[in-house]
Design a protein around this motif. Structure first.
Motif, PDB file in Angstrom:
ATOM      1  N   SER A  83       0.817  -1.222   0.000  1.00  0.00           N
ATOM      2  CA  SER A  83       0.000   0.000   0.000  1.00  0.00           C
ATOM      3  C   SER A  83       0.844   1.262   0.000  1.00  0.00           C
ATOM      4  N   ARG A  89      10.333   6.960  -1.842  1.00  0.00           N
ATOM      5  CA  ARG A  89      11.170   6.949  -3.040  1.00  0.00           C
ATOM      6  C   ARG A  89      12.291   5.934  -3.027  1.00  0.00           C
ATOM      7  N   LEU A 188      -3.559  10.335   5.164  1.00  0.00           N
ATOM      8  CA  LEU A 188      -2.233  10.924   5.067  1.00  0.00           C
ATOM      9  C   LEU A 188      -2.265  12.358   5.552  1.00  0.00           C
ATOM     10  N   PRO A 208       9.759  18.187   8.377  1.00  0.00           N
ATOM     11  CA  PRO A 208       8.437  17.638   8.063  1.00  0.00           C
ATOM     12  C   PRO A 208       8.453  16.123   7.842  1.00  0.00           C
ATOM     13  N   VAL A 209       7.431  15.462   8.348  1.00  0.00           N
ATOM     14  CA  VAL A 209       7.269  14.020   8.126  1.00  0.00           C
ATOM     15  C   VAL A 209       5.865  13.744   7.598  1.00  0.00           C
ATOM     16  N   ALA A 210       5.786  12.739   6.730  1.00  0.00           N
ATOM     17  CA  ALA A 210       4.488  12.268   6.256  1.00  0.00           C
ATOM     18  C   ALA A 210       3.951  11.269   7.273  1.00  0.00           C
ATOM     19  N   ALA A 233       9.483  13.488   4.999  1.00  0.00           N
ATOM     20  CA  ALA A 233       8.751  14.056   3.867  1.00  0.00           C
ATOM     21  C   ALA A 233       9.614  14.120   2.610  1.00  0.00           C
ATOM     22  N   PHE A 236       9.011  11.230   0.360  1.00  0.00           N
ATOM     23  CA  PHE A 236       7.625  10.862   0.078  1.00  0.00           C
ATOM     24  C   PHE A 236       7.162  11.381  -1.274  1.00  0.00           C
ATOM     25  N   ARG A 237       6.468  10.517  -1.997  1.00  0.00           N
ATOM     26  CA  ARG A 237       5.938  10.894  -3.312  1.00  0.00           C
ATOM     27  C   ARG A 237       4.734  10.023  -3.626  1.00  0.00           C
ATOM     28  N   TYR A 238       3.598  10.678  -3.837  1.00  0.00           N
ATOM     29  CA  TYR A 238       2.363   9.943  -4.080  1.00  0.00           C
ATOM     30  C   TYR A 238       1.791  10.395  -5.413  1.00  0.00           C
ATOM     31  N   GLN A 239       1.493   9.423  -6.262  1.00  0.00           N
ATOM     32  CA  GLN A 239       1.006   9.773  -7.600  1.00  0.00           C
ATOM     33  C   GLN A 239      -0.347   9.147  -7.868  1.00  0.00           C
ATOM     34  N   ILE A 240      -1.179   9.867  -8.594  1.00  0.00           N
ATOM     35  CA  ILE A 240      -2.556   9.414  -8.811  1.00  0.00           C
ATOM     36  C   ILE A 240      -3.000   9.812 -10.211  1.00  0.00           C
TER      37      ILE A 240
ATOM     38  N   GLU B 186      -1.765  13.536 -11.025  1.00  0.00           N
ATOM     39  CA  GLU B 186      -1.352  14.431  -9.958  1.00  0.00           C
ATOM     40  C   GLU B 186      -0.288  13.742  -9.121  1.00  0.00           C
ATOM     41  N   LEU B 188       1.838  14.150  -5.512  1.00  0.00           N
ATOM     42  CA  LEU B 188       1.890  14.872  -4.249  1.00  0.00           C
ATOM     43  C   LEU B 188       3.256  14.699  -3.609  1.00  0.00           C
TER      44      LEU B 188
END
Lengths: 243, 243
Positions: A83, A89, A188, A208-210, A233, A236-240, B186, B188
């Motif tokens: 998940s 990264r 998140l 900063p932290v995710a 942070a 962190f990288r979230y793509q949609i 997108e 993030l």
DNA sequence: TAGTGGTCTAGACCACAAG
DNA sequence: TTGTGGTCTAGACCACTAG
């Protein structure tokens, strides 16, 4: 013949869907094993094959079953050990997935914080099992995790040595406590690292932290596990994709 | 009957799907209007109604069409003005959605940064239209946005006064430039605010911000708009269900 | 009342997997 | 070769919408 409970108001294919769902959640049909063939289900439920197909279609769409032409239709083994983890990264960009290593720092019976207590439907001040662990990719710390488990469900876990618990918790829950995670919600947010988090992640305080907060449910929708994971942070990288 | 281009290798229902997709993307069938009835399509393409239904099913599933029993099947008007915006906490928790207000700070022809240039498939040093704007909810600044548009596509926009542009850009693109946004990706990430961002968002320099980078495409998959939005990490919250 | 999508049937033939 | 899912047909009746 074979409708255990049928809600006459629902379309036939929905009734069949419910029946199948029941079989999966009760463990009558096990993960990675084939369910009866379409022809077989046709006979069992006394409906046309098109209706069976439509029912199975919806379950395939929801990810609970998968089809393999020429072989059969199978129950999917849920796996949420991945998940959101894939969005850090350190993971290879080619889509493959490295299983993170894991180090358990703490296993104790404690009073959970209010969020955990509420999420797990516990009484005020009711104790829960608290796991703290670090997770690594290629030897680098990526996440800190705080995990809270209801004592009633996880009684078998209390006396187990931390070292016997492997990298992936969900297979462990299944084997030792008979608990299969079927769905989850993840939230998140972003915060600044406190001293503990900072030193664990080897970043500066205030960096900063995710924060990924996960509540995992069984097939019957009872909450099984409340988990908060924190990662830097920077990575962190979230793509949609939106259509 | 009626297949403009048919790829014989594909299943019939996929071929029908492609045909319908073509009609939508070429603007033959317009948003919010009904497409021909299933019986009509059956005649046009010379296939069984079940096949038509399966083709339409996939498009409904992808969100390009929606059905309304007794009325017909309609082309969905895409709307990405919302999307990740809903994840900032100023939005009401009940699921309703407030359209954010908008203030355009800059409209100019400039050399875009490398990311924008690459994303939009521009030549090196090729100029593009740059919009900078602030977005508000209930009078509070929530986001800063940097938007880059290819000059060739948006020629009509160059001479328009900023004040004539409303809160929502995509309907504006459609009306004045004939460009309909059909999909987007997108990404993030999280960074620390630089001086400009900090003063715009009224936070301190170095404070964490959520960065949403969006690349929007037309029906033919050509990139239309590259946009980077930044909001304070304090107010950011993204939730996801996993099944 | 007429027309739409929603559900359902009872077959058929094909492509693929496994023995 | 046998059995599986994948595709396709040609109807039927129902529930809902709109005039």
């Amino acid at each position: 013949m074979a409708f255990i409970k049928r809600d006459e108001r629902l379309p036939l294919y929905r009734q069949v869907r419910e029946e199948i769902l029941e079989k999966i959640s009760r463990g009558t049909w096990l993960p990675d094993t084939a369910i009866p063939t379409e022809a077989e289900l046709t006979k069992q439920y006394g409906v046309a094959i098109g209706t069976i197909r439509k029912a199975v279609d919806t379950l395939v769409n929801d990810g609970l079953l998968y089809r393999s032409q020429g072989r059969g239709t199978f129950v999917r083994r849920p796996d949420f050990n991945t998940s959101l983890f894939r969005f850090f990264r350190q993971q290879p960009a080619d889509g493959s997935f490295i299983v993170p290593e894991s180090l358990i720092l703490l296993k104790a019976l404690q009073v959970p914080p209010a969020e955990a207590s509420t999420a797990l439907n516990l009484q005020a001040n009711q104790l829960a099992i608290h796991l703290k662990r670090l997770r690594f990719l290629k030897g680098v710390v990526v996440l800190t995790e705080d995990i809270w488990l209801p004592e009633m469900l996880f009684a078998n876990l209390v006396d187990i040595d931390s070292n016997e618990i492997g990298s992936l918790l969900y297979p462990f829950y299944e084997k030792h406590c008979g608990l299969l995670v079927a769905s989850a919600t993840e939230t998140l947010t972003i915060e600044c690292a406190d001293d503990d988090t900072a030193s664990a992640l080897k970043i500066e305080t205030g960096h900063p932290v995710a924060v990924i907060e996960r509540l995992a449910f069984g097939f019957d929708k009872t909450p099984i596990e409340y988990r908060v994971s924190r990662g830097s942070a920077d990575t962190f990288r979230y793509q949609i994709e939106i259509n």
